[in-house]
Design a protein around this motif. Sequence first.
Motif, PDB file in Angstrom:
ATOM      1  N   GLU A 189      74.540  71.791  29.493  1.00 30.55           N
ATOM      2  CA  GLU A 189      73.563  72.569  30.255  1.00 30.55           C
ATOM      3  C   GLU A 189      72.596  73.290  29.319  1.00 30.55           C
ATOM      4  O   GLU A 189      71.393  73.347  29.582  1.00 30.55           O
ATOM      5  CB  GLU A 189      74.282  73.569  31.153  1.00 30.55           C
ATOM      6  CG  GLU A 189      75.125  72.911  32.243  1.00 30.55           C
ATOM      7  CD  GLU A 189      75.789  73.936  33.136  1.00 30.55           C
ATOM      8  OE1 GLU A 189      75.628  75.149  32.856  1.00 30.55           O
ATOM      9  OE2 GLU A 189      76.456  73.521  34.100  1.00 30.55           O
ATOM     10  N   ARG A 240      69.211  69.751  35.778  1.00 33.15           N
ATOM     11  CA  ARG A 240      70.605  69.450  36.098  1.00 33.15           C
ATOM     12  C   ARG A 240      70.956  67.971  35.948  1.00 33.15           C
ATOM     13  O   ARG A 240      72.025  67.655  35.414  1.00 33.15           O
ATOM     14  CB  ARG A 240      70.917  69.938  37.520  1.00 33.15           C
ATOM     15  CG  ARG A 240      72.385  69.793  37.883  1.00 33.15           C
ATOM     16  CD  ARG A 240      72.684  70.378  39.259  1.00 33.15           C
ATOM     17  NE  ARG A 240      74.091  70.263  39.593  1.00 33.15           N
ATOM     18  CZ  ARG A 240      75.022  71.093  39.184  1.00 33.15           C
ATOM     19  NH1 ARG A 240      74.691  72.133  38.437  1.00 33.15           N
ATOM     20  NH2 ARG A 240      76.276  70.932  39.526  1.00 33.15           N
ATOM     21  N   GLU A 265      74.108  66.550  33.647  1.00 34.17           N
ATOM     22  CA  GLU A 265      75.157  65.677  34.179  1.00 34.17           C
ATOM     23  C   GLU A 265      75.220  64.357  33.405  1.00 34.17           C
ATOM     24  O   GLU A 265      76.310  63.837  33.139  1.00 34.17           O
ATOM     25  CB  GLU A 265      74.911  65.412  35.670  1.00 34.17           C
ATOM     26  CG  GLU A 265      75.068  66.649  36.542  1.00 34.17           C
ATOM     27  CD  GLU A 265      74.733  66.377  37.990  1.00 34.17           C
ATOM     28  OE1 GLU A 265      74.218  65.246  38.275  1.00 34.17           O
ATOM     29  OE2 GLU A 265      74.979  67.252  38.840  1.00 34.17           O
ATOM     30  N   TYR A 266      74.065  63.833  33.020  1.00 32.06           N
ATOM     31  CA  TYR A 266      74.049  62.587  32.260  1.00 32.06           C
ATOM     32  C   TYR A 266      74.662  62.789  30.873  1.00 32.06           C
ATOM     33  O   TYR A 266      75.453  61.960  30.394  1.00 32.06           O
ATOM     34  CB  TYR A 266      72.612  62.083  32.133  1.00 32.06           C
ATOM     35  CG  TYR A 266      72.468  60.842  31.291  1.00 32.06           C
ATOM     36  CD1 TYR A 266      72.843  59.598  31.777  1.00 32.06           C
ATOM     37  CD2 TYR A 266      71.963  60.927  29.994  1.00 32.06           C
ATOM     38  CE1 TYR A 266      72.722  58.460  30.995  1.00 32.06           C
ATOM     39  CE2 TYR A 266      71.835  59.790  29.202  1.00 32.06           C
ATOM     40  CZ  TYR A 266      72.210  58.558  29.717  1.00 32.06           C
ATOM     41  OH  TYR A 266      72.095  57.433  28.937  1.00 32.06           O
ATOM     42  N   SER A 293      76.908  65.042  30.054  1.00 32.17           N
ATOM     43  CA  SER A 293      78.352  65.207  30.237  1.00 32.17           C
ATOM     44  C   SER A 293      79.034  63.864  30.451  1.00 32.17           C
ATOM     45  O   SER A 293      80.118  63.603  29.904  1.00 32.17           O
ATOM     46  CB  SER A 293      78.631  66.131  31.428  1.00 32.17           C
ATOM     47  OG  SER A 293      78.084  67.402  31.227  1.00 32.17           O
ATOM     48  N   TYR A 294      78.385  62.999  31.225  1.00 30.58           N
ATOM     49  CA  TYR A 294      78.945  61.675  31.497  1.00 30.58           C
ATOM     50  C   TYR A 294      79.069  60.859  30.214  1.00 30.58           C
ATOM     51  O   TYR A 294      80.120  60.267  29.921  1.00 30.58           O
ATOM     52  CB  TYR A 294      78.057  60.959  32.518  1.00 30.58           C
ATOM     53  CG  TYR A 294      78.394  59.503  32.729  1.00 30.58           C
ATOM     54  CD1 TYR A 294      79.525  59.123  33.459  1.00 30.58           C
ATOM     55  CD2 TYR A 294      77.578  58.504  32.205  1.00 30.58           C
ATOM     56  CE1 TYR A 294      79.824  57.793  33.650  1.00 30.58           C
ATOM     57  CE2 TYR A 294      77.873  57.168  32.399  1.00 30.58           C
ATOM     58  CZ  TYR A 294      78.995  56.818  33.117  1.00 30.58           C
ATOM     59  OH  TYR A 294      79.300  55.482  33.311  1.00 30.58           O
TER      60      TYR A 294
END
Length: 437
Positions: A341, A361, A365-366, A368-369
């Motif tokens: 983030e 966001r 998320e990408y 983190s993936y």
Amino acid sequence: MLTAFARAFKTPDLRKKLLFTLAIIVIYRLGTHIPIPGVSYSNVQQCLDQTKTNQGLFGLVNMFSGGALLQITIFALGIMPYITASIILQLLTVVIPRLEALKKEGQSGQAKVTQYTRYLTVALAVLQGTGLVATARTGALFGSCPVANQIVPDQSIFTTVTMVICMVAGTCMVMWLGELVTDRGIGNGMSILMFVSIAAGFPGALWAVKQQGKLAGGWIEFGAVILVGLAMVGLVVFVEQAQRRIPVQYAKRMIGRKSYGGTSTYIPLKVNQAGVIPVIFASSLLYIPGLIVQFSGSTAGWATWIKDNLVKGDHPAYIITYFLLIVFFAFFYVAISFNPEEVADNMKKYGGFIPGIRAGRPTAEYLSYVLNRITWPGSLYLGVIALVPTMALVGFGANQNFPFGGTSILIIVGVGLETVKQIESQLQQRNYEGFLR
């Protein structure tokens, strides 16, 4: 690599830095052989000769101190208190807002965090030094040695306090030597001293394998160990250099009559983002049950189970637990050291975006993936590196803390690669030949 070192010695200022680093290393190695007051040096050597094939629960810490721990010298604690303090403060940065704010203040904040690290190092040195002296006084440091109770002949309070003070002073001096190397030498001083401590045990451990071997006078086992070590080093170098590069595009911005931005770069995510930290965490955690049993002296069922399953490095329960702890700590450390983030917010602030991914966001998320996907092979790789050399070398008669184990290989290769990169970068700055050649 050898060419880089040869060119570095031909450059006057780099030669001074290299010679200064070598001088600090010599001083550090001398300190690992000077016993502290109150210790019977002859009894310590006698116990070391009888227990050289099995260093027990203190083998890992003894490896990090370059063999100084079991010899009870002024540098017995080595660099471990500083490493532990650094890891603790790094973990507390996520929990304590004040430390997180200091981290974002730049150089002044980092100086404050370094000061806190020094204070915590001294506190940990006092705690560990007291524990080591108490263990030596009771004879638990060398359990099977007949003169283990006579390592500290004078067990008065004054002698005990003097021993602890000498160990704490030795730790402070090691910390100072490491900072001198960082400021005036080559590479990170603490990493260099850790590298030297581990590498110092290689010749003796290799020769022990040769002496314990039974094929062709031990030379076949010796050669097999060398081949296994080279294969492990090659694998570590390959994976440590591997990274996933996420492309980042910065949009053009008009400020006045000038255009800024429009550049392309990437975010390098290493496959082994956590480094050697998960292996150290897992090893330290697995040593705690054995230490509890050793100090308690209990013969209950739980103590017997721990002795049979969680002390021997070749036991299936130990191997499975060790592997699972490494995988867990790999994900844990990556989760607290890399904040998707925060990276996404910084990219959005400066007009950066990942092609095909919306800013904000979705970008977090990408990231983190992707990070979770590459952490899986990284954690499994750490587990394999930590276990395969141990299992293979135990078959040749080596103990479970042989230097070609996972922790030592990861540290030595990582420090070596980083030091060579720093030497090459400084050589490029001093030997720029232009475009005409």
